[in-house]
Design a protein around this motif. Sequence first.
Motif, mmCIF file in Angstrom:
data_model
loop_
_atom_site.group_PDB
_atom_site.id
_atom_site.type_symbol
_atom_site.label_atom_id
_atom_site.label_comp_id
_atom_site.label_asym_id
_atom_site.label_seq_id
_atom_site.Cartn_x
_atom_site.Cartn_y
_atom_site.Cartn_z
ATOM 1 N N SER A 123 98.135 2.113 39.490
ATOM 2 C CA SER A 123 98.182 1.509 38.166
ATOM 3 C C SER A 123 98.008 2.606 37.118
ATOM 4 O O SER A 123 97.366 3.623 37.366
ATOM 5 N N GLU A 144 96.854 3.413 33.158
ATOM 6 C CA GLU A 144 96.067 2.950 32.035
ATOM 7 C C GLU A 144 96.243 3.900 30.852
ATOM 8 O O GLU A 144 96.332 5.115 31.040
ATOM 9 N N LEU A 204 97.341 9.189 29.497
ATOM 10 C CA LEU A 204 97.632 8.278 30.597
ATOM 11 C C LEU A 204 96.705 8.608 31.763
ATOM 12 O O LEU A 204 96.601 9.775 32.160
ATOM 13 N N ASN A 260 105.919 2.625 29.256
ATOM 14 C CA ASN A 260 106.491 1.644 30.177
ATOM 15 C C ASN A 260 106.607 2.211 31.586
ATOM 16 O O ASN A 260 106.888 3.406 31.767
ATOM 17 N N GLU A 275 107.047 -2.870 33.525
ATOM 18 C CA GLU A 275 105.814 -3.245 32.836
ATOM 19 C C GLU A 275 105.640 -2.384 31.596
ATOM 20 O O GLU A 275 105.902 -1.179 31.629
ATOM 21 N N THR A 276 105.242 -3.020 30.507
ATOM 22 C CA THR A 276 104.884 -2.275 29.303
ATOM 23 C C THR A 276 103.368 -2.135 29.284
ATOM 24 O O THR A 276 102.637 -3.119 29.143
ATOM 25 N N VAL A 277 102.919 -0.910 29.430
ATOM 26 C CA VAL A 277 101.484 -0.645 29.524
ATOM 27 C C VAL A 277 100.847 -0.593 28.137
ATOM 28 O O VAL A 277 99.743 -1.091 27.919
ATOM 29 N N LYS A 278 101.565 -0.019 27.174
ATOM 30 C CA LYS A 278 101.022 0.125 25.819
ATOM 31 C C LYS A 278 102.166 0.077 24.820
ATOM 32 O O LYS A 278 103.254 0.629 25.074
#
Length: 353
Positions: free
Chosen positions: A24, A26, A51, A138, A148-151
């Motif tokens: 994952s 973050e 990241l 992403n 997935e869009t992380v931020k």
Amino acid sequence: MKTGSLIIFLSIIFCFIAIPAMASVEVGHVNVKPSGDLESGKSNVSADLQLSFVSIGGTTFPSDESISLKTELENPVWTYSIILDGVENPRPAVSKKQLDLSGWELSYENVDESVKVNLKGMAPKVDSSKEIVVVSVNVATPGGRVKETVKNVTAFVTNPGELKGDISTVKEAYSKLEKDIAQNKADGIDVSKAEAKAKEALNSLNSAAGASYSNAQIYIKNANTYIKDAYAMLDMGLSQKAIKDAKEAIDKTDEWISYFKTEKELGSDPRLAPIITKREFAAEDVSDAKELYDAGKYTEARKKAEEAYQKADEVFTATQDLNAELEAAPKGFQFPDLSGIIPYIIGIIIVAI
């Protein structure tokens, strides 16, 4: 039964073994400067972010996936470093709208990994103020599709000319309001409540002139609301006066109707009946106007009261026509007025005797 339970248990274990190593990503706080609104084509923007990778199964990031960082800033420049176990490894700067970090570059085993990124660019030129993406992080699949869009960090880009135009439009509306208030005041209408709302509108306009775009928009919206409320207060005053005028017109008509009934004894005269009927219609309109006023529907109340006044005025004209008709009617035979020549007649009679 025991054999079946064992099979289920082994199946579950096999499923966990079969799941590929996952990881994952973050992203902590993204430090964007300047922090407020950006000015179209002028604001220089920077964004700093980091990241962090949380490995599962010992791998920091899947080698067949990638991370893409995107921006809508103009002339973007990305600089970044991959940090492995505290050792920083700078990479060449990239001048594109999108920075791609491949899984091959990010995939490590049993290593503490993070990526430090700095982005510099300029706010794009916009005709109409709008929100843009400063930076988005992403995770993409092998085919390049965003998984997935992380931020996603955005900022508002303003066009100062557009804001000036908005303020100018509201100022024109306020100027017209001032003139309308002055005119109504000269006509004897109570404008105190409208003046209070106009004052609030002016305060909001003054605040908008020195505020940021987003705050200025709020002030402009408030000013428009206050101007609208001020006109509602003017309508309230106008409807009050219209109802009063209509009532006075009906009262004036009632005096003539009473005169015809009592002095002229025309209570059963067919010429008076339509006058009384029209008077009742006008009175009903006044009653409706009062109900609308009490309900806060001032514009509708004013219109209904004006209709009542028009009907009452028509009835008053009818009373004047009837009175003129009565005055012009023949009054039967009357002896001529001889009071002026009586002394001469008496003198002649004396001389004759």
